[in-house]
Motif scaffolding. Structure first.
Motif, PDB file in Angstrom:
ATOM      1  N   ARG A 112       0.836  -1.204   0.000  1.00 21.25           N
ATOM      2  CA  ARG A 112       0.000   0.000   0.000  1.00 21.25           C
ATOM      3  C   ARG A 112       0.865   1.246   0.000  1.00 21.25           C
ATOM      4  NH1 ARG A 112      -2.937  -2.659   4.286  1.00 21.25           N
ATOM      5  NH2 ARG A 112      -2.206  -1.060   5.718  1.00 21.25           N
ATOM      6  N   ALA A 113       1.915   1.244   0.799  1.00 21.02           N
ATOM      7  CA  ALA A 113       2.793   2.420   0.921  1.00 21.02           C
ATOM      8  C   ALA A 113       3.413   2.792  -0.423  1.00 21.02           C
ATOM      9  CB  ALA A 113       3.879   2.163   1.955  1.00 21.02           C
ATOM     10  N   LYS A 114       3.673   1.802  -1.274  1.00 19.21           N
ATOM     11  CA  LYS A 114       4.313   2.059  -2.561  1.00 19.21           C
ATOM     12  C   LYS A 114       3.380   2.725  -3.565  1.00 19.21           C
ATOM     13  CE  LYS A 114       7.637  -1.704  -2.277  1.00 19.21           C
ATOM     14  NZ  LYS A 114       8.069  -2.978  -2.849  1.00 19.21           N
ATOM     15  N   VAL A 115       2.076   2.511  -3.434  1.00 16.10           N
ATOM     16  CA  VAL A 115       1.158   2.984  -4.478  1.00 16.10           C
ATOM     17  C   VAL A 115       0.065   3.922  -3.989  1.00 16.10           C
ATOM     18  CG1 VAL A 115       1.566   0.978  -5.953  1.00 16.10           C
ATOM     19  CG2 VAL A 115      -0.312   0.936  -4.302  1.00 16.10           C
ATOM     20  N   VAL A 116       0.007   4.204  -2.700  1.00  8.11           N
ATOM     21  CA  VAL A 116      -1.122   4.982  -2.173  1.00  8.11           C
ATOM     22  C   VAL A 116      -1.180   6.393  -2.753  1.00  8.11           C
ATOM     23  CG1 VAL A 116       0.007   5.819  -0.056  1.00  8.11           C
ATOM     24  CG2 VAL A 116      -2.473   5.498  -0.106  1.00  8.11           C
ATOM     25  N   ASP A 117      -0.061   7.063  -2.923  1.00  6.46           N
ATOM     26  CA  ASP A 117      -0.082   8.442  -3.426  1.00  6.46           C
ATOM     27  C   ASP A 117      -0.515   8.517  -4.893  1.00  6.46           C
ATOM     28  OD1 ASP A 117       0.665   9.624  -1.009  1.00  6.46           O
ATOM     29  OD2 ASP A 117       2.777   9.292  -1.409  1.00  6.46           O
ATOM     30  N   GLN A 118      -0.008   7.608  -5.713  1.00  5.45           N
ATOM     31  CA  GLN A 118      -0.428   7.627  -7.111  1.00  5.45           C
ATOM     32  C   GLN A 118      -1.881   7.169  -7.257  1.00  5.45           C
ATOM     33  OE1 GLN A 118       1.515   4.379  -9.583  1.00  5.45           O
ATOM     34  NE2 GLN A 118       2.853   4.406  -7.791  1.00  5.45           N
ATOM     35  N   SER A 119      -2.323   6.280  -6.380  1.00  5.85           N
ATOM     36  CA  SER A 119      -3.732   5.875  -6.398  1.00  5.85           C
ATOM     37  C   SER A 119      -4.625   7.021  -5.940  1.00  5.85           C
ATOM     38  CB  SER A 119      -3.940   4.652  -5.505  1.00  5.85           C
ATOM     39  OG  SER A 119      -3.229   3.545  -6.023  1.00  5.85           O
ATOM     40  N   ALA A 120      -4.170   7.800  -4.968  1.00  5.67           N
ATOM     41  CA  ALA A 120      -4.929   8.972  -4.527  1.00  5.67           C
ATOM     42  C   ALA A 120      -5.010   9.995  -5.661  1.00  5.67           C
ATOM     43  CB  ALA A 120      -4.298   9.588  -3.284  1.00  5.67           C
ATOM     44  N   ALA A 121      -3.930  10.143  -6.430  1.00  2.26           N
ATOM     45  CA  ALA A 121      -3.951  11.055  -7.581  1.00  2.26           C
ATOM     46  C   ALA A 121      -4.984  10.588  -8.604  1.00  2.26           C
ATOM     47  CB  ALA A 121      -2.563  11.147  -8.218  1.00  2.26           C
ATOM     48  N   ALA A 122      -5.067   9.273  -8.827  1.00  2.00           N
ATOM     49  CA  ALA A 122      -6.067   8.740  -9.761  1.00  2.00           C
ATOM     50  C   ALA A 122      -7.476   8.985  -9.227  1.00  2.00           C
ATOM     51  CB  ALA A 122      -5.830   7.251  -9.999  1.00  2.00           C
ATOM     52  N   PHE A 123      -7.670   8.846  -7.921  1.00  3.23           N
ATOM     53  CA  PHE A 123      -8.972   9.104  -7.293  1.00  3.23           C
ATOM     54  C   PHE A 123      -9.379  10.564  -7.502  1.00  3.23           C
ATOM     55  CE2 PHE A 123     -11.696  10.132  -3.687  1.00  3.23           C
ATOM     56  CZ  PHE A 123     -12.526   9.021  -3.592  1.00  3.23           C
ATOM     57  N   ILE A 124      -8.437  11.474  -7.307  1.00  3.17           N
ATOM     58  CA  ILE A 124      -8.677  12.909  -7.497  1.00  3.17           C
ATOM     59  C   ILE A 124      -9.035  13.188  -8.954  1.00  3.17           C
ATOM     60  CG2 ILE A 124      -7.534  15.182  -7.519  1.00  3.17           C
ATOM     61  CD1 ILE A 124      -5.830  14.040  -5.105  1.00  3.17           C
ATOM     62  N   LEU A 125      -8.236  12.651  -9.876  1.00  2.00           N
ATOM     63  CA  LEU A 125      -8.479  12.882 -11.295  1.00  2.00           C
ATOM     64  C   LEU A 125      -9.816  12.292 -11.733  1.00  2.00           C
ATOM     65  CD1 LEU A 125      -7.570  13.973 -14.009  1.00  2.00           C
ATOM     66  CD2 LEU A 125      -6.211  11.892 -14.323  1.00  2.00           C
ATOM     67  N   GLN A 126     -10.137  11.102 -11.239  1.00  2.00           N
ATOM     68  CA  GLN A 126     -11.403  10.484 -11.623  1.00  2.00           C
ATOM     69  C   GLN A 126     -12.580  11.337 -11.166  1.00  2.00           C
ATOM     70  OE1 GLN A 126     -11.473   7.509 -13.579  1.00  2.00           O
ATOM     71  NE2 GLN A 126     -13.449   8.460 -13.958  1.00  2.00           N
ATOM     72  N   GLY A 127     -12.473  11.925  -9.990  1.00  2.00           N
ATOM     73  CA  GLY A 127     -13.520  12.830  -9.517  1.00  2.00           C
ATOM     74  C   GLY A 127     -13.689  14.027 -10.440  1.00  2.00           C
TER      75      GLY A 127
END
Length: 134
Positions: A112-127
């Motif tokens: 999770r630590a390796k991908v959480v920030d880029q996944s959060a960026a995808a969540f933001i962009l998807q919104g």
């Protein structure tokens, strides 16, 4: 392209050409603005990005605190070296949401630590993409 600007990393995500789906692509380890912006501009050029959606870490009551000021300053500094459309997007609970999904998918804390920030960026962009389609 979306950015999730943390204190130590920048999560990066991009959308498909049709602006339908956000995909996490990488995390940039933050050092100094000059180095951070160089890495970011390289990605922008490689992927022919037309604009940025930057996660704005608002307080839970919607007010802006020191982290928001830091994100706005980063965007201002970036705008001085690259003229491109930039918008801010409320990122409250984006990291919490993606972490919850990763936990339910049984990803280890290390993964999770390796991908959480880029996944959060995808969540933001998807919104932001979903909002544009409405």
């Amino acid at each position: 392209m979306a950015l999730d600007l943390g204190e130590k990393t920048i999560g990066v995500a991009v959308s498909d050409p049709g602006h339908m789906i956000a995909t996490p692509i990488t995390t940039i380890r933050r050092t100094k603005f000059a180095e951070d912006s160089k890495a970011l501009l390289k990605l922008i050029d490689e992927r022919q990005v037309g604009g940025l959606v930057i996660g704005l870490p608002l307080n839970m009551d919607g007010s802006e605190g020191p982290r928001c000021q830091s994100v706005r300053q980063f965007a201002s500094n970036l705008a001085k070296i690259r003229d491109m459309p930039m918008t801010f997007w409320d990122e409250r609970l984006s990291t919490v949401a993606v972490t919850r999904d990763m936990i339910s998918a049984d990803l280890s804390r290390a993964k999770r630590a390796k991908v959480v920030d880029q996944s959060a960026a995808a969540f933001i962009l998807q919104g932001a993409l979903d909002s544009l389609r409405r």
